[in-house]
Scaffold this motif. Structure first.
Motif, mmCIF file in Angstrom:
data_model
loop_
_atom_site.group_PDB
_atom_site.id
_atom_site.type_symbol
_atom_site.label_atom_id
_atom_site.label_comp_id
_atom_site.label_asym_id
_atom_site.label_seq_id
_atom_site.Cartn_x
_atom_site.Cartn_y
_atom_site.Cartn_z
ATOM 1 N N GLN A 164 3.353 2.267 -8.110
ATOM 2 C CA GLN A 164 4.477 2.213 -7.150
ATOM 3 C C GLN A 164 4.008 1.896 -5.731
ATOM 4 O OE1 GLN A 164 7.494 5.436 -7.195
ATOM 5 N NE2 GLN A 164 6.283 6.203 -8.902
ATOM 6 N N ARG A 166 1.935 -0.448 -5.016
ATOM 7 C CA ARG A 166 1.505 -1.843 -4.968
ATOM 8 C C ARG A 166 2.492 -2.643 -4.123
ATOM 9 N NH1 ARG A 166 1.181 -3.732 -10.850
ATOM 10 N NH2 ARG A 166 3.396 -3.444 -10.499
ATOM 11 N N ASN A 167 1.955 -3.566 -3.325
ATOM 12 C CA ASN A 167 2.795 -4.344 -2.413
ATOM 13 C C ASN A 167 2.848 -5.824 -2.782
ATOM 14 O OD1 ASN A 167 3.498 -2.147 -0.730
ATOM 15 N ND2 ASN A 167 1.442 -2.234 0.170
ATOM 16 N N PHE A 168 3.711 -6.553 -2.077
ATOM 17 C CA PHE A 168 3.910 -7.971 -2.392
ATOM 18 C C PHE A 168 2.654 -8.796 -2.188
ATOM 19 C CE2 PHE A 168 4.509 -7.785 2.117
ATOM 20 C CZ PHE A 168 4.000 -8.988 2.585
ATOM 21 N N ASP A 169 1.717 -8.320 -1.359
ATOM 22 C CA ASP A 169 0.491 -9.073 -1.111
ATOM 23 C C ASP A 169 -0.598 -8.737 -2.131
ATOM 24 O OD1 ASP A 169 -0.176 -6.516 -0.280
ATOM 25 O OD2 ASP A 169 0.037 -6.977 1.845
ATOM 26 N N GLY A 170 -0.242 -7.953 -3.153
ATOM 27 C CA GLY A 170 -1.201 -7.608 -4.194
ATOM 28 C C GLY A 170 -1.989 -6.355 -3.876
ATOM 29 N N SER A 174 -1.210 3.841 1.065
ATOM 30 C CA SER A 174 -1.610 5.238 0.890
ATOM 31 C C SER A 174 -0.565 6.065 0.156
ATOM 32 C CB SER A 174 -1.869 5.864 2.258
ATOM 33 O OG SER A 174 -0.690 5.793 3.032
ATOM 34 N N ARG A 175 0.668 5.604 0.204
ATOM 35 C CA ARG A 175 1.728 6.268 -0.549
ATOM 36 C C ARG A 175 2.841 5.257 -0.767
ATOM 37 N NH1 ARG A 175 3.606 10.944 3.600
ATOM 38 N NH2 ARG A 175 1.391 11.362 3.805
ATOM 39 N N GLY A 177 5.611 2.842 -0.378
ATOM 40 C CA GLY A 177 6.202 2.250 0.812
ATOM 41 C C GLY A 177 5.189 1.870 1.879
ATOM 42 N N ALA A 178 3.974 2.405 1.801
ATOM 43 C CA ALA A 178 2.985 2.148 2.859
ATOM 44 C C ALA A 178 2.317 0.786 2.666
ATOM 45 C CB ALA A 178 1.939 3.247 2.878
ATOM 46 N N GLU A 179 1.903 0.191 3.784
ATOM 47 C CA GLU A 179 1.374 -1.167 3.697
ATOM 48 C C GLU A 179 -0.065 -1.217 3.195
ATOM 49 O OE1 GLU A 179 -0.042 -3.286 7.558
ATOM 50 O OE2 GLU A 179 1.493 -1.873 8.168
ATOM 51 N N ASP A 202 -2.491 -7.522 -9.701
ATOM 52 C CA ASP A 202 -2.234 -8.957 -9.607
ATOM 53 C C ASP A 202 -3.511 -9.583 -9.015
ATOM 54 O OD1 ASP A 202 -1.483 -11.504 -8.916
ATOM 55 O OD2 ASP A 202 0.269 -10.917 -7.728
ATOM 56 N N VAL B 51 -0.560 1.388 11.799
ATOM 57 C CA VAL B 51 -0.115 1.573 10.419
ATOM 58 C C VAL B 51 0.366 3.006 10.180
ATOM 59 C CG1 VAL B 51 -2.454 2.049 9.594
ATOM 60 C CG2 VAL B 51 -0.757 1.185 8.015
ATOM 61 N N SER B 55 3.975 4.454 8.883
ATOM 62 C CA SER B 55 4.016 5.339 7.730
ATOM 63 C C SER B 55 4.876 6.560 8.037
ATOM 64 C CB SER B 55 2.582 5.748 7.388
ATOM 65 O OG SER B 55 2.572 6.554 6.274
ATOM 66 N N ARG B 58 8.566 5.962 7.961
ATOM 67 C CA ARG B 58 9.188 6.041 6.645
ATOM 68 C C ARG B 58 9.480 7.482 6.258
ATOM 69 N NH1 ARG B 58 6.186 1.146 6.013
ATOM 70 N NH2 ARG B 58 4.236 2.274 5.923
ATOM 71 N N HIS B 92 5.684 -6.058 6.500
ATOM 72 C CA HIS B 92 5.555 -5.215 5.305
ATOM 73 C C HIS B 92 6.802 -4.363 5.098
ATOM 74 C CE1 HIS B 92 4.048 -2.223 2.501
ATOM 75 N NE2 HIS B 92 4.590 -1.339 3.311
ATOM 76 N N SER B 95 9.573 -6.231 3.644
ATOM 77 C CA SER B 95 9.496 -6.501 2.205
ATOM 78 C C SER B 95 10.048 -5.314 1.423
ATOM 79 C CB SER B 95 8.055 -6.802 1.781
ATOM 80 O OG SER B 95 7.280 -5.617 1.705
ATOM 81 N N LYS B 96 9.754 -4.102 1.914
ATOM 82 C CA LYS B 96 10.187 -2.895 1.209
ATOM 83 C C LYS B 96 11.696 -2.730 1.298
ATOM 84 C CE LYS B 96 6.282 -1.634 -0.196
ATOM 85 N NZ LYS B 96 6.044 -1.747 -1.638
ATOM 86 N N ILE B 135 0.711 -14.644 4.998
ATOM 87 C CA ILE B 135 0.604 -13.731 3.858
ATOM 88 C C ILE B 135 2.001 -13.342 3.382
ATOM 89 C CG2 ILE B 135 -0.162 -11.419 3.180
ATOM 90 C CD1 ILE B 135 -2.669 -11.919 4.842
ATOM 91 N N TRP B 142 6.175 -14.078 -4.514
ATOM 92 C CA TRP B 142 6.658 -12.733 -4.587
ATOM 93 C C TRP B 142 7.829 -12.626 -5.562
ATOM 94 C CZ3 TRP B 142 9.802 -10.688 0.080
ATOM 95 C CH2 TRP B 142 9.954 -9.320 -0.008
ATOM 96 N N PHE B 148 7.027 -6.718 -9.492
ATOM 97 C CA PHE B 148 7.468 -6.092 -8.253
ATOM 98 C C PHE B 148 8.972 -5.890 -8.204
ATOM 99 C CE2 PHE B 148 3.578 -8.364 -7.099
ATOM 100 C CZ PHE B 148 2.819 -7.247 -6.858
#
Lengths: 328, 243
Positions: A164, A166-170, A174-175, A177-179, A202, B51, B55, B58, B92, B95-96, B135, B142, B148
């Motif tokens: 869960q 995993r992001n769109f950039d592969g 850290s949790r 939703g995190a990048e 991926d 970052v 975080s 969120r 980022h 995207s979410k 990216i 995507w 995903f």
């Protein structure tokens, strides 16, 4: 780069690590008490990689580790009388295994402590205070695997949470939703590797993202548009070695960058050239060089970040690939 | 809060603040937690690329008693990106939020995807050297990464159906940017990527020998302008030969 920084100054780094524990009157010694156990693991593993495993006194080290045992929690603190934390518990296990002293450990209690930190979502907390992070999931998986108790883990639940993240950039965060961040990519890749779930990654997209961490000066950064740092040499290279793509990085340029961050007087490696050295960057710099096949170094297992021969002997080696060791 | 302003990169301080948020009845500091936008006052604006701050954002959003509509978070990231295209954290977060809105059916994937392309094109043309946007750009990549997306979206014809049309349009747009910026590695890299996708997924209707030749020429240029990653380009060329 000055001429003297074109080779790894092994004897200097060995004496730098040997001296670390000696200056107990130094303020920095006390300010870093919460990382003491980790620091010993970094120092010992760097020494093993440089083929100087015996440079620190084994018995003294084992006694120190055991003095950090938190009897109430069933894990290790970073320092005597500190509360147990999963970070220092893994470091303690790694030190005891490397020093062939695992018989000192009450394995059942440690396993119970680690398993108690898994949350309903599948992620692990670092301690009883509840900070959650995929770093702690990796630590739990690594520790249980080293103790031969992976069977006690709810692997599906653990993998379920990591996936869960995993992001769109592969990459991974850290949790949920995190990048993506190179160090989190490492912990998630390594946990999935240990659990034989690399198919959740991926690979083409992630190896592209990792390859783009290298900057024109040869160093690697942790995220797009950020500064280089020696420690990413390990996080990025170790991840790439699990994906069998270490050759995506320009080895000569990264080697030069790591070497240029050495302190030619006092020994040790810094985050980047000219900064203060520390044992963390010394360890991860040497670890990165080992993966790049730097001459004279000992193989390091990138999944467990421990001597490869030991992991192989324990029957835990996975299918990673480092660059071939060059002749000196 | 004071500690965070001095040490914005320490995990544990953010963690403690998150704990306070969920455990202290009316704290910490009721001054701005009700609306994360209150952060813009000082710390947030200064640390908008940190970052850990994102975080924490969120955590705040998830813990609000009356959940804030995700569409307003989407608008927020638009503002941040328009103010500074080189903000990977904002891309980022976007995207979410988009994935969540699509999966709940609160936003039409087809229309909003077009908005994404518009934003991405603006960013590409504003600073073609910035990594963040390149990216983020492979939206096609995507959309196609089945894992995903929730099943309902994966199977949607809106996403799969006009794939070829989108690929061709993006190729045209990036090609014209490359004409203006002839050394742009990101343009070349993306062109190879999209042309390879055309080759792989639309080999019956595409002019395969031209596409392959163009990819090989671009890879040759890439090995020159981005020699450090030569090994990766060699590997892509080998894959191309196999396809």
């Amino acid at each position: 780069m000055s001429k003297e920084l074109d080779t790894l100054l092994v004897p200097l780094h060995v004496s730098y690590i040997q001296n670390l524990g000696k200056n107990k009157d130094d303020l920095m010694y006390h300010l870093t008490a919460h990382l003491r156990m980790n620091a010993i693991y970094w120092g010992l593993t760097a020494l093993c990689t440089m083929n100087h495993r015996d440079a620190l006194d084994r018995d003294e080290m084992v006694e120190y580790v055991m003095s950090c045992w938190d009897e109430e929690a069933g894990g290790f603190g970073a320092h005597p009388d500190h509360d147990a934390h999963i970070l220092s518990t893994l470091s303690a296990i790694q030190i005891l295994l490397t020093q062939d002293a695992i018989d000192r450990l009450d394995i059942d209690r440690v396993v119970k402590f680690i398993l108690s930190l898994q949350q309903p979502s599948g992620v692990f907390a670092g301690d009883s205070f509840g900070e959650i992070d995929t770093r702690f999931s990796y630590i739990a998986v690594n520790a249980l695997s080293l103790l031969g108790r992976l069977g006690d883990l709810d692997a599906d639940k653990t993998v379920g949470y990591i996936v869960q993240c995993r992001n769109f950039d592969g990459g991974f965060g850290s949790r949920v939703g995190a990048e993506s961040h190179a160090a989190q990519v490492f912990v998630c890749c390594a946990a999935l590797t240990i659990l034989d779930k690399l198919d959740e990654i991926d690979t083409p997209t992630l190896s592209w993202w990792l390859a783009e961490r290298q900057l024109p000066n040869g160093g690697l950064n942790g995220r797009p548009e950020k500064l280089e740092d020696v420690c990413y040499s390990f996080w990025v290279l170790a991840s790439l070695s699990m994906l069998k793509k270490v050759h995506y990085i320009n080895s000569d340029k990264l080697t030069s960058f790591i070497l240029s961050a050495q302190d030619p007087e006092g020994g040790g490696i810094a985050d980047r050239p000219g900064d203060m050295v520390d044992v963390f960057h010394t360890h991860f710099g040497v670890a990165g060089l080992s993966i790049l096949g730097y001459p004279g170094l000992v193989d390091l297992d990138p999944v467990y970040c421990m001597p490869a021969a030991l992991i192989e002997k324990m029957g835990l080696r996975k299918g990673w690939q480092a660059l071939e060791r060059r002749a000196g | 809060m004071a500690a965070l302003k001095v040490h914005p990169k320490v995990y544990w301080i953010w963690n403690h603040r998150g704990w306070c948020l969920n455990n202290v009845p009316s704290g910490p500091g009721t001054e701005d937690e009700g609306d994360p936008r209150g952060w813009e006052k000082d710390l947030w604006n200064k640390r908008v690329v940190c970052v850990l701050a994102w975080s924490y954002r969120r955590v705040v959003l998830a813990s609000m008693p009356i959940p804030r509509p995700e569409t307003s978070e989407l608008a927020y990231t638009t503002r941040k990106i328009e103010a500074n295209f080189s903000n990977f954290s904002a891309w980022h977060q976007r995207s979410k939020v988009l994935l969540s809105l699509w999966s709940k059916g609160e936003l039409d994937p087809k229309n909003s995807r077009e908005d994404e392309f518009d934003l991405v094109h603006d960013a590409m043309y504003t600073d073609p050297k910035d990594q963040s946007v390149w990216i983020y750009h492979p939206l096609a990549r995507w959309f196609r990464s089945a894992c995903f997306l929730p099943l309902s979206i994966q199977n949607s014809r809106d996403i799969q159906g006009d794939d070829k049309e989108i690929l061709e349009r993006e190729i045209t747009i990036i090609q014209s940017l490359l004409d203006e910026e002839p050394d742009s590695k990101w343009c070349m890299e993306s062109l190879v990527h999209y042309k390879s996708l055309l080759l792989r997924n639309h080999s019956l209707s595409a002019n395969t020998s031209t596409l392959r030749r163009e990819c090989i020429a671009l890879l040759k240029q890439l090995r020159e302008v981005d020699s450090g990653r030569k090994a990766r380009y060699d590997e892509i060329e080998l894959e191309l030969a196999k396809s």
